[in-house]
Design a protein around this motif. Structure first.
Motif, PDB file in Angstrom:
ATOM      1  N   GLU A   1      18.018  99.690 -25.294  1.00  0.00           N
ATOM      2  CA  GLU A   1      17.695  99.169 -26.878  1.00  0.00           C
ATOM      3  C   GLU A   1      17.393 100.505 -27.604  1.00  0.00           C
ATOM      4  N   ARG A   2      17.834 100.480 -28.931  1.00  0.00           N
ATOM      5  CA  ARG A   2      17.384 101.221 -29.970  1.00  0.00           C
ATOM      6  C   ARG A   2      16.016 100.742 -30.637  1.00  0.00           C
ATOM      7  N   ALA A   3      14.914 101.477 -30.480  1.00  0.00           N
ATOM      8  CA  ALA A   3      13.883 100.962 -31.326  1.00  0.00           C
ATOM      9  C   ALA A   3      14.015 101.261 -32.880  1.00  0.00           C
ATOM     10  N   ASN A   4      14.612 102.326 -33.017  1.00  0.00           N
ATOM     11  CA  ASN A   4      15.327 102.355 -34.560  1.00  0.00           C
ATOM     12  C   ASN A   4      16.680 102.815 -34.320  1.00  0.00           C
TER      13      ASN A   4
ATOM     14  N   GLN B   1       7.584 108.718 -35.859  1.00  0.00           N
ATOM     15  CA  GLN B   1       8.552 109.951 -36.098  1.00  0.00           C
ATOM     16  C   GLN B   1       8.265 110.705 -37.239  1.00  0.00           C
ATOM     17  N   ILE B   2       7.940 110.172 -38.464  1.00  0.00           N
ATOM     18  CA  ILE B   2       7.597 110.942 -39.537  1.00  0.00           C
ATOM     19  C   ILE B   2       6.403 111.615 -39.289  1.00  0.00           C
ATOM     20  N   ALA B   3       5.501 111.144 -38.739  1.00  0.00           N
ATOM     21  CA  ALA B   3       4.073 111.921 -38.433  1.00  0.00           C
ATOM     22  C   ALA B   3       4.266 112.829 -37.309  1.00  0.00           C
ATOM     23  N   GLY B   4       5.387 112.774 -36.421  1.00  0.00           N
ATOM     24  CA  GLY B   4       5.369 113.651 -35.562  1.00  0.00           C
ATOM     25  C   GLY B   4       4.736 113.355 -34.120  1.00  0.00           C
ATOM     26  N   LEU B   5       4.273 112.151 -34.260  1.00  0.00           N
ATOM     27  CA  LEU B   5       3.658 111.612 -32.972  1.00  0.00           C
ATOM     28  C   LEU B   5       4.861 111.091 -31.805  1.00  0.00           C
ATOM     29  N   GLU B   6       5.990 110.981 -32.450  1.00  0.00           N
ATOM     30  CA  GLU B   6       7.322 110.907 -31.665  1.00  0.00           C
ATOM     31  C   GLU B   6       8.296 111.479 -32.112  1.00  0.00           C
TER      32      GLU B   6
ATOM     33  N   ALA C   1       7.831 116.426 -52.622  1.00  0.00           N
ATOM     34  CA  ALA C   1       7.469 115.888 -51.368  1.00  0.00           C
ATOM     35  C   ALA C   1       8.230 114.480 -51.161  1.00  0.00           C
ATOM     36  N   ASP C   2       9.508 114.597 -51.605  1.00  0.00           N
ATOM     37  CA  ASP C   2      10.271 113.441 -51.229  1.00  0.00           C
ATOM     38  C   ASP C   2      10.547 113.559 -49.748  1.00  0.00           C
ATOM     39  N   ILE C   3      11.213 112.391 -49.282  1.00  0.00           N
ATOM     40  CA  ILE C   3      11.413 112.234 -47.670  1.00  0.00           C
ATOM     41  C   ILE C   3      12.819 111.724 -47.456  1.00  0.00           C
ATOM     42  N   VAL C   4      13.593 112.403 -46.716  1.00  0.00           N
ATOM     43  CA  VAL C   4      14.624 112.122 -46.495  1.00  0.00           C
ATOM     44  C   VAL C   4      15.144 111.959 -45.098  1.00  0.00           C
ATOM     45  N   ILE C   5      15.435 110.583 -44.610  1.00  0.00           N
ATOM     46  CA  ILE C   5      15.528 110.281 -43.413  1.00  0.00           C
ATOM     47  C   ILE C   5      16.960 110.100 -43.040  1.00  0.00           C
ATOM     48  N   ASP C   6      17.673 110.779 -42.217  1.00  0.00           N
ATOM     49  CA  ASP C   6      19.077 110.817 -42.069  1.00  0.00           C
ATOM     50  C   ASP C   6      19.411 110.279 -40.647  1.00  0.00           C
ATOM     51  N   ASN C   7      19.964 109.164 -40.555  1.00  0.00           N
ATOM     52  CA  ASN C   7      20.644 108.553 -39.454  1.00  0.00           C
ATOM     53  C   ASN C   7      19.706 108.484 -38.037  1.00  0.00           C
ATOM     54  N   LEU C   8      18.596 108.108 -38.431  1.00  0.00           N
ATOM     55  CA  LEU C   8      17.587 108.220 -37.209  1.00  0.00           C
ATOM     56  C   LEU C   8      17.649 107.171 -36.253  1.00  0.00           C
ATOM     57  N   VAL C   9      17.860 107.873 -34.937  1.00  0.00           N
ATOM     58  CA  VAL C   9      17.904 106.935 -33.829  1.00  0.00           C
ATOM     59  C   VAL C   9      16.607 107.086 -32.841  1.00  0.00           C
ATOM     60  N   LYS C  10      15.951 106.082 -32.358  1.00  0.00           N
ATOM     61  CA  LYS C  10      15.184 106.425 -31.253  1.00  0.00           C
ATOM     62  C   LYS C  10      15.248 105.359 -30.178  1.00  0.00           C
ATOM     63  N   VAL C  11      15.384 106.183 -28.929  1.00  0.00           N
ATOM     64  CA  VAL C  11      15.605 105.234 -27.835  1.00  0.00           C
ATOM     65  C   VAL C  11      14.627 105.731 -26.781  1.00  0.00           C
TER      66      VAL C  11
ATOM     67  N   SER D   1       6.414  91.966 -35.805  1.00  0.00           N
ATOM     68  CA  SER D   1       6.087  92.688 -34.659  1.00  0.00           C
ATOM     69  C   SER D   1       7.391  93.300 -33.870  1.00  0.00           C
ATOM     70  N   GLY D   2       7.367  94.383 -33.454  1.00  0.00           N
ATOM     71  CA  GLY D   2       8.608  95.006 -32.624  1.00  0.00           C
ATOM     72  C   GLY D   2       9.853  95.288 -33.493  1.00  0.00           C
ATOM     73  N   CYS D   3       9.925  95.218 -34.542  1.00  0.00           N
ATOM     74  CA  CYS D   3      11.125  95.246 -35.526  1.00  0.00           C
ATOM     75  C   CYS D   3      11.243  97.054 -35.583  1.00  0.00           C
ATOM     76  N   GLY D   4      10.317  97.988 -35.205  1.00  0.00           N
ATOM     77  CA  GLY D   4      10.797  99.459 -35.379  1.00  0.00           C
ATOM     78  C   GLY D   4       9.745 100.048 -36.498  1.00  0.00           C
ATOM     79  N   LYS D   5       9.130  99.418 -37.336  1.00  0.00           N
ATOM     80  CA  LYS D   5       8.511  99.827 -38.542  1.00  0.00           C
ATOM     81  C   LYS D   5       7.544 100.919 -38.061  1.00  0.00           C
ATOM     82  N   THR D   6       6.537 100.722 -37.046  1.00  0.00           N
ATOM     83  CA  THR D   6       5.737 101.843 -36.661  1.00  0.00           C
ATOM     84  C   THR D   6       6.133 102.841 -36.084  1.00  0.00           C
ATOM     85  N   THR D   7       7.370 102.627 -35.174  1.00  0.00           N
ATOM     86  CA  THR D   7       8.131 103.703 -34.489  1.00  0.00           C
ATOM     87  C   THR D   7       8.549 104.553 -35.695  1.00  0.00           C
ATOM     88  N   LEU D   8       9.135 104.195 -36.574  1.00  0.00           N
ATOM     89  CA  LEU D   8       9.746 105.193 -37.522  1.00  0.00           C
ATOM     90  C   LEU D   8       8.396 105.774 -38.124  1.00  0.00           C
ATOM     91  N   LEU D   9       7.516 105.304 -38.748  1.00  0.00           N
ATOM     92  CA  LEU D   9       6.328 106.070 -39.081  1.00  0.00           C
ATOM     93  C   LEU D   9       5.809 107.090 -38.196  1.00  0.00           C
TER      94      LEU D   9
END
Length: 356
Positions: free
Chosen positions: A18-21, A50-55, A2-12, A40-48
């Motif tokens: 501005e890029r949130a990630n 996206q892993i969860a599928g909420l965004e 259950a490893d996680i690979v995040i590849d060049n993830l961008v969120k606008v 706050s506002g650095c994008g850590k929850t946004t990244l989480l």
């Protein structure tokens, strides 16, 4: 796996430029406890989220155990999540709160009862199974939320600042309890926090984030002792790393007109920013070669140690001394900077200099 690979993830976000990630890539090993740390506002929850599928990401990919989950709906990802708020059902007893995810998966009742009993025992909730959340303390309610997340045998456990609503003493005790629980489970975990003490104590690895990017990714001690830039050094640690402007010379580093030894392998000559931790500075009452004069401005007894604020030239530094120290405000002291504790940074970019 259950490893996680995040590849060049961008969120606008829509309507924003501005890029949130911003081009985030990382590999989280199977069973690893990864902490996403930053202000706050650095994008850590946004990244989480996206892993969860909420965004959903704007571009890039996310894979868990080799399976691409980038655009899968939440219910197909086999992840569980603990939120900042307790998010327990007030009208359901503790046992039914814990069992909620299992019932949604339509497991046999005997299996549900067995898993609930196991989670309740692990989180010391056995005596409270027939209580309602209103009859529990904040720490007990958060344990219910954790129990509900771990019983579903998810591939990945996601946690979004789960301790931030607890008071300081409860947060400290629950932190060690959480580390024990996750260690026993061996579940791949991604944990979001703005508290650097939590990050250093909990994480196998820490990703320090700033403005949507990862400033540094590594083990807790590596990040603490060898920050990649002045942002990481100034964010990690309590107190944070001290920074002083100086000049590299053939004979060492000139700080406020006084020469101190440079760390081994210091490159070239010219302007430099020096970083050093409060506990690494050594206080002397008398002047000597290699020491920098300072004036004590504030003395803060902290119990186990005493924290000094001292003026060095045009800068202020924090100095940690033993609790029994007799230093007083207004006193003149002389600071020794052990060369191996000194970190050198580019004064323009803030990036660390790699020493030979």
């Amino acid at each position: 796996m259950a490893d996680i690979v995040i590849d060049n993830l961008v969120k606008v976000y829509p309507g924003s430029t501005e890029r949130a990630n911003d081009s985030i890539s990382m590999h989280i090993a199977d069973g690893e406890f990864m902490v996403l740390l930053g202000p706050s506002g650095c994008g850590k929850t946004t990244l989480l989220r996206q892993i969860a599928g909420l965004e959903l990401p704007t571009s890039g990919g996310i894979a868990v155990g080799g399976r691409d989950i980038t655009y899968l709906p939440v219910h197909q990802r086999n992840l569980s999540m603990v939120f900042q708020s307790y998010a327990v059902f007030p009208h359901r007893r503790v046992r039914h709160n814990i069992a909620f995810g299992l019932k949604m998966r339509k497991l046999p009742q005997a299996e549900i009862d067995q898993k609930v009993a196991w989670a309740a025992d692990l989180l010391q909730l056995g005596p409270y199974l027939d209580r309602f959340p209103a009859q529990l303390s904040g720490g007990q309610r958060q344990r219910v939320a954790v129990a509900r997340a771990i019983v579903v045998d998810a591939d990945v456990l996601l946690m979004d600042e789960p301790l931030s609503n607890l008071d300081a003493l409860l947060r400290l005790s629950f932190r060690s309890e959480l580390k024990r629980i996750v260690g026993q489970l061996g579940t791949t975990t991604v944990y979001v926090t703005h508290d650097q003490s939590e990050a250093l104590s909990l994480g196998d690895s820490v990703a320090v984030m700033r403005a949507g990017k990862i400033s540094q990714l590594g083990g807790p001690l590596e990040i603490y002792n060898h920050p990649a830039d002045t942002f990481v050094g100034g964010f990690i640690g309590s107190p944070p790393m001290n920074f002083l402007d100086g000049t590299l010379t053939p004979g060492g580093i000139s700080i406020a007109g006084h020469l101190v030894d440079a760390p081994p392998g210091a490159p070239g000559q010219g302007a430099v920013r020096i970083g050093i931790r409060a506990e690494s500075l050594v206080v002397h009452p008398d002047p000597a070669a290699g020491r920098v004069p300072a004036e004590v401005l504030v003395v803060e007894p902290l119990g186990a140690a005493t924290l000094l604020t001292a003026q060095v030239g045009q800068s202020q530094v924090k100095v940690q001394v033993p609790a029994e120290s007799t230093v007083t405000a207004g006193q003149a002291i002389h600071l020794e900077l052990p060369p191996r504790a000194v970190r050198l940074f580019d004064p323009e970019t803030g990036l660390t200099w790699t020493l030979s």
